[in-house]
Design a protein around this motif. Structure first.
Motif, PDB file in Angstrom:
ATOM      1  N   VAL A  37       0.614  -1.161   0.053  1.00 45.73           N
ATOM      2  CA  VAL A  37       0.127   0.008  -0.319  1.00 45.73           C
ATOM      3  C   VAL A  37       1.061   1.452   0.050  1.00 45.73           C
ATOM      4  O   VAL A  37       1.591   1.446   0.897  1.00 45.73           O
ATOM      5  CB  VAL A  37      -0.844  -0.087   1.311  1.00 45.73           C
ATOM      6  CG1 VAL A  37      -1.709   1.358   1.388  1.00 45.73           C
ATOM      7  CG2 VAL A  37      -1.961  -1.239   1.317  1.00 45.73           C
ATOM      8  N   PRO A  38       0.625   2.139  -0.858  1.00 43.93           N
ATOM      9  CA  PRO A  38       1.728   3.277  -1.088  1.00 43.93           C
ATOM     10  C   PRO A  38       1.247   4.204   0.181  1.00 43.93           C
ATOM     11  O   PRO A  38       2.274   4.829   0.763  1.00 43.93           O
ATOM     12  CB  PRO A  38       1.222   4.125  -2.355  1.00 43.93           C
ATOM     13  CG  PRO A  38       0.874   3.000  -3.218  1.00 43.93           C
ATOM     14  CD  PRO A  38      -0.009   1.949  -2.199  1.00 43.93           C
ATOM     15  N   ALA A  89      -2.284   6.647  13.198  1.00 47.47           N
ATOM     16  CA  ALA A  89      -1.210   5.900  12.503  1.00 47.47           C
ATOM     17  C   ALA A  89      -1.204   6.351  11.092  1.00 47.47           C
ATOM     18  O   ALA A  89      -2.120   6.034  10.311  1.00 47.47           O
ATOM     19  CB  ALA A  89      -1.205   4.594  12.911  1.00 47.47           C
ATOM     20  N   CYS A  90      -0.246   6.883  10.495  1.00 43.38           N
ATOM     21  CA  CYS A  90      -0.147   7.531   9.142  1.00 43.38           C
ATOM     22  C   CYS A  90       1.261   6.607   8.542  1.00 43.38           C
ATOM     23  O   CYS A  90       2.158   6.533   9.079  1.00 43.38           O
ATOM     24  CB  CYS A  90      -0.043   8.843   9.045  1.00 43.38           C
ATOM     25  SG  CYS A  90      -1.648   9.578   9.575  1.00 43.38           S
ATOM     26  N   HIS A  91       1.019   6.110   7.172  1.00 45.44           N
ATOM     27  CA  HIS A  91       2.046   5.620   6.362  1.00 45.44           C
ATOM     28  C   HIS A  91       2.172   6.026   5.116  1.00 45.44           C
ATOM     29  O   HIS A  91       1.256   6.235   4.440  1.00 45.44           O
ATOM     30  CB  HIS A  91       1.769   4.012   6.423  1.00 45.44           C
ATOM     31  CG  HIS A  91       2.623   3.478   5.533  1.00 45.44           C
ATOM     32  ND1 HIS A  91       4.090   2.952   5.761  1.00 45.44           N
ATOM     33  CD2 HIS A  91       2.580   2.883   4.151  1.00 45.44           C
ATOM     34  CE1 HIS A  91       4.504   2.198   4.806  1.00 45.44           C
ATOM     35  NE2 HIS A  91       3.485   2.458   3.790  1.00 45.44           N
ATOM     36  N   GLY A  92       3.339   6.187   4.702  1.00 46.19           N
ATOM     37  CA  GLY A  92       3.815   6.268   3.185  1.00 46.19           C
ATOM     38  C   GLY A  92       3.150   7.655   2.651  1.00 46.19           C
ATOM     39  O   GLY A  92       3.174   8.663   3.200  1.00 46.19           O
ATOM     40  N   VAL A  93       2.892   7.771   1.352  1.00 50.96           N
ATOM     41  CA  VAL A  93       2.675   8.912   0.504  1.00 50.96           C
ATOM     42  C   VAL A  93       1.431   8.887  -0.124  1.00 50.96           C
ATOM     43  O   VAL A  93       0.781   7.911  -0.348  1.00 50.96           O
ATOM     44  CB  VAL A  93       3.801   9.135  -0.513  1.00 50.96           C
ATOM     45  CG1 VAL A  93       5.298   9.117   0.008  1.00 50.96           C
ATOM     46  CG2 VAL A  93       3.554   7.801  -1.400  1.00 50.96           C
ATOM     47  N   THR A  94       0.981  10.226  -0.735  1.00 52.65           N
ATOM     48  CA  THR A  94      -0.248  10.579  -1.261  1.00 52.65           C
ATOM     49  C   THR A  94      -0.155   9.992  -2.722  1.00 52.65           C
ATOM     50  O   THR A  94      -1.116   9.821  -3.217  1.00 52.65           O
ATOM     51  CB  THR A  94      -0.342  11.939  -1.383  1.00 52.65           C
ATOM     52  OG1 THR A  94       0.535  12.509  -1.892  1.00 52.65           O
ATOM     53  CG2 THR A  94      -0.662  12.401   0.163  1.00 52.65           C
ATOM     54  N   LEU A 128       2.894   7.915  -5.686  1.00 49.18           N
ATOM     55  CA  LEU A 128       4.085   7.646  -5.932  1.00 49.18           C
ATOM     56  C   LEU A 128       4.686   8.571  -7.074  1.00 49.18           C
ATOM     57  O   LEU A 128       5.989   8.541  -6.902  1.00 49.18           O
ATOM     58  CB  LEU A 128       3.881   6.152  -6.499  1.00 49.18           C
ATOM     59  CG  LEU A 128       3.515   5.064  -5.670  1.00 49.18           C
ATOM     60  CD1 LEU A 128       3.427   3.693  -6.137  1.00 49.18           C
ATOM     61  CD2 LEU A 128       4.587   5.065  -4.408  1.00 49.18           C
ATOM     62  N   GLU A 129       3.902   9.237  -7.748  1.00 51.99           N
ATOM     63  CA  GLU A 129       4.353  10.065  -8.616  1.00 51.99           C
ATOM     64  C   GLU A 129       4.961  11.548  -8.202  1.00 51.99           C
ATOM     65  O   GLU A 129       5.692  12.376  -8.422  1.00 51.99           O
ATOM     66  CB  GLU A 129       3.696  10.249  -9.972  1.00 51.99           C
ATOM     67  CG  GLU A 129       3.368   9.024 -10.767  1.00 51.99           C
ATOM     68  CD  GLU A 129       2.701   9.110 -12.172  1.00 51.99           C
ATOM     69  OE1 GLU A 129       2.316  10.445 -12.361  1.00 51.99           O
ATOM     70  OE2 GLU A 129       2.260   8.206 -12.728  1.00 51.99           O
ATOM     71  N   ASN A 130       3.955  12.219  -7.433  1.00 52.04           N
ATOM     72  CA  ASN A 130       4.169  13.525  -6.493  1.00 52.04           C
ATOM     73  C   ASN A 130       4.016  12.908  -5.259  1.00 52.04           C
ATOM     74  O   ASN A 130       3.084  13.469  -4.474  1.00 52.04           O
ATOM     75  CB  ASN A 130       3.213  14.448  -7.118  1.00 52.04           C
ATOM     76  CG  ASN A 130       3.446  14.806  -8.686  1.00 52.04           C
ATOM     77  OD1 ASN A 130       4.505  15.325  -8.895  1.00 52.04           O
ATOM     78  ND2 ASN A 130       2.728  14.060  -9.538  1.00 52.04           N
ATOM     79  N   PRO A 131       4.881  12.359  -4.538  1.00 50.41           N
ATOM     80  CA  PRO A 131       4.948  12.017  -3.041  1.00 50.41           C
ATOM     81  C   PRO A 131       4.836  13.168  -2.080  1.00 50.41           C
ATOM     82  O   PRO A 131       5.853  14.002  -1.928  1.00 50.41           O
ATOM     83  CB  PRO A 131       6.116  11.040  -2.897  1.00 50.41           C
ATOM     84  CG  PRO A 131       6.991  11.496  -3.820  1.00 50.41           C
ATOM     85  CD  PRO A 131       6.316  12.051  -5.021  1.00 50.41           C
ATOM     86  N   LEU A 132       3.802  13.154  -1.161  1.00 48.90           N
ATOM     87  CA  LEU A 132       3.988  14.032  -0.064  1.00 48.90           C
ATOM     88  C   LEU A 132       3.478  12.947   1.177  1.00 48.90           C
ATOM     89  O   LEU A 132       2.810  11.986   0.929  1.00 48.90           O
ATOM     90  CB  LEU A 132       2.825  14.920  -0.097  1.00 48.90           C
ATOM     91  CG  LEU A 132       3.055  16.041  -0.948  1.00 48.90           C
ATOM     92  CD1 LEU A 132       1.969  17.059  -1.252  1.00 48.90           C
ATOM     93  CD2 LEU A 132       4.369  16.884  -0.430  1.00 48.90           C
ATOM     94  N   ARG A 161      -4.021  18.694   1.003  1.00 50.93           N
ATOM     95  CA  ARG A 161      -3.176  17.818   0.912  1.00 50.93           C
ATOM     96  C   ARG A 161      -4.089  16.436   0.550  1.00 50.93           C
ATOM     97  O   ARG A 161      -5.073  16.333   1.287  1.00 50.93           O
ATOM     98  CB  ARG A 161      -2.398  16.979   1.912  1.00 50.93           C
ATOM     99  CG  ARG A 161      -1.119  16.004   1.709  1.00 50.93           C
ATOM    100  CD  ARG A 161      -0.062  15.816   2.809  1.00 50.93           C
ATOM    101  NE  ARG A 161       0.600  16.924   2.783  1.00 50.93           N
ATOM    102  CZ  ARG A 161       1.767  17.085   3.456  1.00 50.93           C
ATOM    103  NH1 ARG A 161       2.279  16.047   3.726  1.00 50.93           N
ATOM    104  NH2 ARG A 161       2.487  18.290   3.164  1.00 50.93           N
ATOM    105  N   PHE A 162      -4.167  15.744  -0.379  1.00 44.42           N
ATOM    106  CA  PHE A 162      -5.107  14.443  -0.820  1.00 44.42           C
ATOM    107  C   PHE A 162      -4.221  13.489  -1.434  1.00 44.42           C
ATOM    108  O   PHE A 162      -3.154  13.655  -1.808  1.00 44.42           O
ATOM    109  CB  PHE A 162      -6.125  15.262  -1.790  1.00 44.42           C
ATOM    110  CG  PHE A 162      -5.406  15.716  -3.183  1.00 44.42           C
ATOM    111  CD1 PHE A 162      -5.700  14.697  -4.124  1.00 44.42           C
ATOM    112  CD2 PHE A 162      -4.899  16.864  -3.308  1.00 44.42           C
ATOM    113  CE1 PHE A 162      -5.185  15.071  -5.365  1.00 44.42           C
ATOM    114  CE2 PHE A 162      -4.378  17.196  -4.573  1.00 44.42           C
ATOM    115  CZ  PHE A 162      -4.682  16.296  -6.028  1.00 44.42           C
TER     116      PHE A 162
END
Length: 461
Positions: free
Chosen positions: A19-20, A35-40, A42-46, A198-199
């Protein structure tokens, strides 16, 4: 479970399922855990945080229903009234059914309306009105009030009630009735507003199997009442706390009488053989988990999945959002919810054990089952049963945009009892339960999956 422990589990599960990005919120013992993981993307990660907005899909229905219940409490709408009282322009292929469908029939999926229309009525303020004008093309799959079958079209029609009664657009009505009074500042329908926050964007498996950005971010505006809201996990917990409360906002303003709010949790129609619930309340799926009553709703869009589960008698809620396709996102969400329930409440949510393979029964249930947009194929290979679900090729061809991927064939098994209930044992639909419908002669005429009826189109393929 501390936030550190929750973060550790969420990170491990996200890595396991690929899961990205994901966000998880838990309300327990009067406090919030995130708890938050990863990025919004994969091409424009936040980095994903508690205020990152995910598309929540059908969780939107809980907002539509609650907004309508405010009108019910004010005496402006009656649940047992025919929809035509508020939407006089409604025309269905079955004119008698159009007269009989009530507001409650829309909110507990007993309208008899098929799943949805595959159409696009634009992004203007008339989108819902135009959608309703085309409902005479939608099949009626059951007599109004006779059985539950999950319908997106029914909730879009409920959204039109909000428009006609309030004189506002659907989105503005929901904002005024529930979003703004509850301070849900990170919950919006309008992409132009979401883009200023942020989305997350969805991801589906690419040609090499790795996650790739899903190019259709959001559905059409006419589908907003049944699946169009974007919201943060922090807002989802605030929404859950409202439904755990007595109908007041955190500032003490009364939005709903407690008896009306809590009445949404009472069973209005039973569900058979569904992993989603044992009954519908007013919109909510009602389900017993290890002997304890819960209410909840899930949602999916192209490459994003959401889950909200509330345990009223324990003052508990868990919300999960992830930005991966079905094999990853759906299974991740399920794993998180089950782990959190077991850790905090000691509740074990286990899948039922299927019966041994029976070749004769397998041949009887094998075949194709379809609604307007999708086909479910159940196949028997002599050793086991499989279930696949696919968007119809003509629907993909006409869409003009990327649509979610199909569900590849996965093992399934029949369950004890009369043998007409089943469970999917793998893939993106793992754990989903359903049942087969028979006519008066005992012939199988349909299969329920994810709470909706798929009429049988042909036997063994």
């Amino acid at each position: 479970m501390s936030e550190q422990t929750l973060n550790g589990f969420v990170h491990a599960a996200a890595e396991e399922f690929g899961v990205p990005g994901a966000a998880v919120g838990v309300w327990v013992d009067g406090r919030e855990l995130f708890a938050c993981h990863g990025v919004t993307s994969l091409e424009n990660p936040l980095p994903v945080d508690r205020d990152t907005m995910f598309l929540l899909g059908s969780v939107s229905k809980t907002y539509t229903a609650t907004a309508l219940m405010r009108l019910v409490a004010d005496g402006r709408v009656a649940l047992d009234a025919p929809v035509r009282r508020y939407v006089p322009e409604l025309v269905l292929a079955d004119g008698a059914a159009a007269e009989r469908i009530t507001v409650l029939n829309l909110l507990n999926h007993t309208s008899g309306l098929d799943w949805n229309l595959v159409n696009d009525t634009g992004e203007g303020d008339d989108a819902l009105a135009a959608f309703v004008a085309e409902l005479d093309a939608l099949a009626l799959i059951a007599e109004p009030g006779s059985r539950a079958s999950y319908s997106q079209a029914a909730f879009n029609l409920a959204g039109r009630i909000l428009e006609n009664v309030t004189g506002l657009t659907y989105e503005r009505a929901v904002a005024a009735l529930v979003l703004e009074p509850l301070g849900l500042a990170h919950s919006h329908f309008d992409p132009a507003v979401v883009l200023t926050h942020r989305f997350a964007v969805g991801h589906n498996p690419g040609e090499d199997g790795a996650p790739a950005v899903a190019r259709q971010w959001k559905g059409t505006r006419a589908n907003n009442p049944g699946g169009g809201i974007a919201g943060s996990i922090a807002d989802q917990l605030r929404w859950a706390r409202f439904h755990l409360g007595d109908g007041r906002t955190e500032d003490g303003e009364r939005l709903l009488p407690a008896e009306v709010l809590h009445g949404m949790r009472r069973p209005t129609v039973e569900l058979r053989g569904s992993s989603l619930g044992d009954a519908f309340g007013v919109c909510w799926f009602l389900r017993e988990v290890d002997g304890v009553r819960t209410i909840g709703h899930g949602g999916s869009v192209n490459g994003q999945f959401a889950e909200l589960l509330i345990v009223p008698e324990r003052g508990f809620a868990v919300a999960v959002a992830s930005n991966a396709g079905p094999d990853a996102g759906l299974r991740f969400n399920q794993a998180v919810v089950r782990r959190v329930l077991e850790h905090h409440l000691g509740l074990v949510d286990a899948d039922p054990e299927p019966l041994p393979y029976d070749a004769a029964r397998a041949r009887e249930v094998a075949g194709e089952y379809a609604i307007d947009a999708m086909t479910v194929t159940i196949a028997a290979d002599g050793e086991g049963l499989t279930l696949a679900a696919a968007i119809k090729p003509e629907v993909r061809a006409a869409a003009g945009t990327e649509l979610p991927p199909d569900y590849a064939p996965a093992p399934m098994g029949l369950l004890p009892g009369d043998g007409d209930e089943y469970v999917v044992l793998g893939g993106g639909l793992s754990g989903q339960r359903g049942f087969f419908t028979r006519d008066a002669r005992g012939t199988i005429t349909g299969a329920d999956l994810a709470g909706r009826l798929f009429p049988r189109t042909r036997p063994t393929p």
